[in-house]
Design a protein around this motif. Structure first.
Motif, short mmCIF file in Angstrom:
data_model
loop_
_atom_site.label_atom_id
_atom_site.label_comp_id
_atom_site.label_asym_id
_atom_site.label_seq_id
_atom_site.Cartn_x
_atom_site.Cartn_y
_atom_site.Cartn_z
N ALA A 19 0.82 -1.22 0.00
CA ALA A 19 0.00 0.00 0.00
C ALA A 19 0.85 1.26 0.00
CB ALA A 19 -0.93 0.00 1.22
N GLY A 20 2.18 1.10 0.06
CA GLY A 20 3.06 2.25 0.04
C GLY A 20 3.20 2.95 1.37
N GLU A 21 2.83 2.29 2.46
CA GLU A 21 2.90 2.90 3.79
C GLU A 21 4.26 2.59 4.41
OE1 GLU A 21 -0.46 1.34 5.88
OE2 GLU A 21 -1.93 2.22 4.51
N GLN A 22 5.28 3.31 3.94
CA GLN A 22 6.65 2.99 4.32
C GLN A 22 6.90 3.17 5.81
OE1 GLN A 22 8.81 1.58 2.17
NE2 GLN A 22 10.08 1.25 3.98
N ALA A 23 6.26 4.15 6.43
CA ALA A 23 6.46 4.36 7.86
C ALA A 23 6.01 3.14 8.65
CB ALA A 23 5.71 5.61 8.31
N GLU A 24 4.88 2.55 8.25
CA GLU A 24 4.38 1.35 8.93
C GLU A 24 5.34 0.17 8.71
OE1 GLU A 24 1.55 0.85 10.95
OE2 GLU A 24 1.79 3.03 10.97
N VAL A 25 5.88 0.08 7.51
CA VAL A 25 6.83 -1.00 7.21
C VAL A 25 8.06 -0.89 8.11
CG1 VAL A 25 8.34 -1.98 5.44
CG2 VAL A 25 6.03 -1.23 4.83
N ASP A 26 8.61 0.32 8.19
CA ASP A 26 9.81 0.53 9.01
C ASP A 26 9.51 0.22 10.48
OD1 ASP A 26 11.11 1.30 6.72
OD2 ASP A 26 10.85 3.45 7.08
N LYS A 27 8.34 0.65 10.95
CA LYS A 27 7.97 0.41 12.34
C LYS A 27 7.87 -1.08 12.64
CE LYS A 27 3.71 0.97 13.71
NZ LYS A 27 2.40 1.58 14.06
N GLU A 28 7.27 -1.83 11.72
CA GLU A 28 7.10 -3.26 11.96
C GLU A 28 8.42 -4.01 11.90
OE1 GLU A 28 4.76 -4.44 13.29
OE2 GLU A 28 2.87 -3.60 12.64
N PHE A 29 9.32 -3.59 10.99
CA PHE A 29 10.63 -4.26 10.95
C PHE A 29 11.41 -3.98 12.23
CE2 PHE A 29 10.41 -4.89 6.24
CZ PHE A 29 10.72 -6.22 6.25
N ALA A 30 11.29 -2.77 12.76
CA ALA A 30 11.97 -2.45 14.02
C ALA A 30 11.41 -3.31 15.15
CB ALA A 30 11.81 -0.97 14.34
N ARG A 31 10.08 -3.52 15.14
CA ARG A 31 9.47 -4.35 16.18
C ARG A 31 9.90 -5.80 16.03
NH1 ARG A 31 3.01 -4.22 17.32
NH2 ARG A 31 3.48 -1.99 17.21
N LEU A 32 9.94 -6.29 14.79
CA LEU A 32 10.37 -7.67 14.56
C LEU A 32 11.81 -7.89 15.00
CD1 LEU A 32 8.74 -8.49 11.11
CD2 LEU A 32 8.35 -9.71 13.25
N ALA A 33 12.66 -6.89 14.84
CA ALA A 33 14.05 -7.03 15.26
C ALA A 33 14.14 -7.29 16.76
CB ALA A 33 14.83 -5.78 14.90
N LYS A 34 13.13 -6.85 17.51
CA LYS A 34 13.12 -7.04 18.96
C LYS A 34 12.44 -8.35 19.36
CE LYS A 34 13.13 -2.09 19.99
NZ LYS A 34 12.38 -0.96 20.60
N ILE A 35 11.26 -8.62 18.75
CA ILE A 35 10.49 -9.77 19.21
C ILE A 35 10.85 -11.06 18.47
CG2 ILE A 35 8.57 -8.28 19.87
CD1 ILE A 35 7.05 -9.24 17.41
N ALA A 36 11.46 -10.95 17.28
CA ALA A 36 11.84 -12.16 16.53
C ALA A 36 13.15 -11.91 15.78
CB ALA A 36 10.73 -12.54 15.55
N PRO A 37 14.23 -11.67 16.51
CA PRO A 37 15.50 -11.30 15.86
C PRO A 37 16.11 -12.41 15.02
CG PRO A 37 15.84 -11.69 18.20
CD PRO A 37 14.36 -11.71 17.98
N THR A 38 15.66 -13.65 15.18
CA THR A 38 16.24 -14.75 14.41
C THR A 38 15.31 -15.26 13.31
OG1 THR A 38 15.39 -16.39 15.98
CG2 THR A 38 17.59 -15.49 16.40
N TRP A 39 14.18 -14.58 13.10
CA TRP A 39 13.23 -15.03 12.08
C TRP A 39 13.59 -14.38 10.75
CZ3 TRP A 39 7.52 -13.38 11.20
CH2 TRP A 39 6.87 -14.34 10.38
N ASP A 40 13.95 -15.20 9.78
CA ASP A 40 14.45 -14.69 8.50
C ASP A 40 13.37 -14.36 7.48
OD1 ASP A 40 16.96 -15.02 9.51
OD2 ASP A 40 17.45 -16.81 8.36
#
Length: 585
Positions: free
Chosen positions: A213-234
């Motif tokens: 949908a082109g919502e880059q801010a949401e994408v960045d936010k979710e990747f930052a969250r995933l780095a914390k809650i699932a740092p080993t999920w590829d």
């Protein structure tokens, strides 16, 4: 079982066999027509019981039996849509969930989403515990773009199967990313994912549809969250890398670099992906640097060692490349023969023929076996055992697929050893087996010209051009030979110019073109091409040609200087020697 039911049970498989010559039916289901017929028939027998309370106990009518069999026959003949309608009507009448399931399968196979949705909804109605029906209905609704209708279905699935919430969200990410209304799809997943703030798959689904949908801010936010809650999920990272790579490899590299900084203990696969991306952009130094850094975390990973070794080879660090490639072999690299062949090439680069021989001899059967054997023959010939090298190659030529490469090398070894008669015999034998082998015809033509048999050379080169009209080397060779052995200079020029058009920077073709222009008396054009050729390929033959044109142009001192330089490098070159004897007897 009464006579009618026995006939039905026997006829169902026979009907399918009889239609073997018509288009195939959809993939076999867990519920087939014969199974339905058998089960319905068995239910008519009072002594037998049915475990599933959702399946009704019915007396199989002739009308239902006919519908079941007709539906199976129709689908065998490519009419899955018609069969789906028949089964759907039977499911409504029998209230049997198995018939509804079969109707949905035929509808999905035919691509009729509306019909499939009706059949699946009926299947769920008749068997509320059929979770697979809900999953298929969700797929059908989302394929039809019915987001509003799909939301309560997903909510119900999440409520009924909390343990499968992760799988459901991953499926949503895959399906919703393709929705035409991407904003609505993003909102749907956002609403659902809010209830699962710590579920990695929910965050991935949200970022996937937000990205579309082109919502880059949401994408960045979710990747930052995933780095914390699932740092080993590829999976999320690899998904995004692949998505970015299709549009911009540098963009994919930038994204992955940023994510790796957030994940100091990133997986081997992510590190390998980064190395591959950098190498694909020819950033070999950066790729090697990243591989070396990853080896600190994964020092004994065979694939990473192999990749690091290849990059060191590419970057010219041969000792390091050798250590890493040998370590990869010891670590159990899967394609050991390719690795051994590479180590042989590395030893060749290091001018270590015995070490190269050691590795080539260990290459087993496979795609690298023939090139390893060919290189071993070259090493033997370099050691003076050229006849043994030719003999050792002979069995490999028995394979028709390998004959051309084997005979080409055998003839080359014989020619380099001064035995042109054997070289010609080998080429003739190869052409007897494969008379249209252009490589052998071309090599025989060059050898014939060398032996002073221009007519035979011209015949072979013309045959090559008949088989491959744009064969650049044959065009150049024929034009050059014509200029040397005939006065058909215009014809020679036509061949060489055609070769030049295909390969304008080839120094050999530039030499031929300059030489033909010289024979035509066009000294200025001849000088232009010969000087360009000598700048790229300063060998004795080009020097002989360029010197002769300079001599005939009155630039005697330049010619003498050029010839003197060439004689230092190749004092016995036949063309240079003949030119000097002719012009400076």
């Amino acid at each position: 079982m009464n006579a009618l039911l026995r006939i039905a049970a026997a006829l169902a498989p026979l009907a399918l066999v009889a239609c073997a010559s018509v288009p195939p039916a959809p993939p076999a289901s867990s519920v087939s027509a014969e199974a339905v017929v058998e089960d319905l028939a068995d239910e008519a027998v009072e002594e037998e019981t049915v475990d599933n309370p959702r399946i009704p106990k019915l007396e199989l009518s002739e009308e239902w039996l006919y519908g079941l069999l007709a539906g199976e026959i129709v689908v065998q003949r490519g009419g899955a849509g018609v069969a789906a309608e028949t089964y759907l009507q039977l499911a409504r009448e029998t209230r049997d969930p198995r018939v509804a399931q079969r109707a949905s399968e035929f509808a999905m196979f035919s691509g009729n989403v509306r019909q499939a949705s009706e059949a699946l909804a009926l299947w769920i109605e008749l068997d509320p515990d059929a979770d697979s029906a809900r999953e298929q209905l969700l797929i059908a609704l989302l394929r039809a773009g019915k987001l509003a209708e799909s939301q309560p279905l997903v909510e119900g699935m999440l409520a009924r199967q909390p343990a499968r919430a992760g799988a459901i969200f991953v499926q949503l990410a895959r399906l919703l990313a393709r929705q035409p209304d991407r904003v609505a799809a993003a909102k749907l997943v956002s609403d659902l994912a809010e209830r699962y703030p710590e579920l990695p798959e929910a965050r991935f689904a949200h970022l996937a549809v937000a990205a579309e949908a082109g919502e880059q801010a949401e994408v960045d936010k979710e990747f930052a969250r995933l780095a914390k809650i699932a740092p080993t999920w590829d999976l999320p990272l690899l998904w995004q890398v692949d998505r970015l790579r299709r549009h911009s490899v540098p963009g994919a590299i930038d994204f992955l670099q940023a994510q790796l900084q957030l994940r100091p203990a990133a997986s081997l696969e992510l590190n390998l992906t980064m190395v591959r991306l950098l190498a694909s952009e020819k950033r070999y130094t950066d790729a090697q640097r990243h591989a070396e850094k990853a080896l600190q975390q994964y020092p004994k990973q065979a694939e990473l060692l192999n990749m690091a070794g290849l990059l060191a080879f590419q970057n010219g660090n041969l000792p390091l490349a050798r250590r890493q490639l040998e370590a990869s072999l010891q670590a159990g690299y899967a394609d050991a023969d390719t690795l051994r062949y590479t180590l042989g090439q590395l030893a060749d680069e290091q001018k270590q023929p015995q070490q190269a021989r050691h590795w080539y001899q260990q290459v087993g059967q496979g795609e690298n076996y023939l090139p390893a054997r060919l290189r071993l023959a070259q090493l033997d010939a370099a050691d003076g055992n050229w006849q043994q090298a030719i003999n050792d190659l002979q069995p490999l030529g028995n394979d028709g697929n390998q004959l051309v490469r084997v005979v080409t090398l055998q003839a080359q070894i014989a020619k380099n050893a001064g035995d042109r008669a054997q070289a010609m015999a080998l080429l003739n034998q190869g052409l007897q087996r494969q008379p249209r082998a252009t490589e052998l015809l071309y090599d025989r033509a060059l050898l014939s010209e060398l032996d002073g048999q221009f007519a035979l050379a011209e015949k072979d080169l013309l045959q090559v051009l008949e088989l491959v009209p744009d064969h650049v080397h044959a065009l150049n060779a024929l034009g050059y030979a014509l200029s040397n052995h005939t006065t058909r200079y215009r014809e020679a020029l036509a061949y060489v110019e055609k070769a030049h058009q295909a390969a304008p920077d080839d120094p050999m073709i530039l030499d031929s073109l300059g030489w033909v222009y010289y024979k035509l008396g066009k000294l200025e054009q001849a000088l232009q091409y010969l000087q360009a050729s000598y700048a790229s390929m300063p060998d004795a033959e080009v020097a002989a040609h360029l010197g002769e044109v300079l001599w005939q142009s009155g630039r005697l001192d330049e010619a003498r200087k050029l010839w003197a330089e060439a004689r230092k490098k190749e004092p016995d070159h036949p063309v240079l020697r003949e030119t000097l004897q002719r012009l400076q007897p």
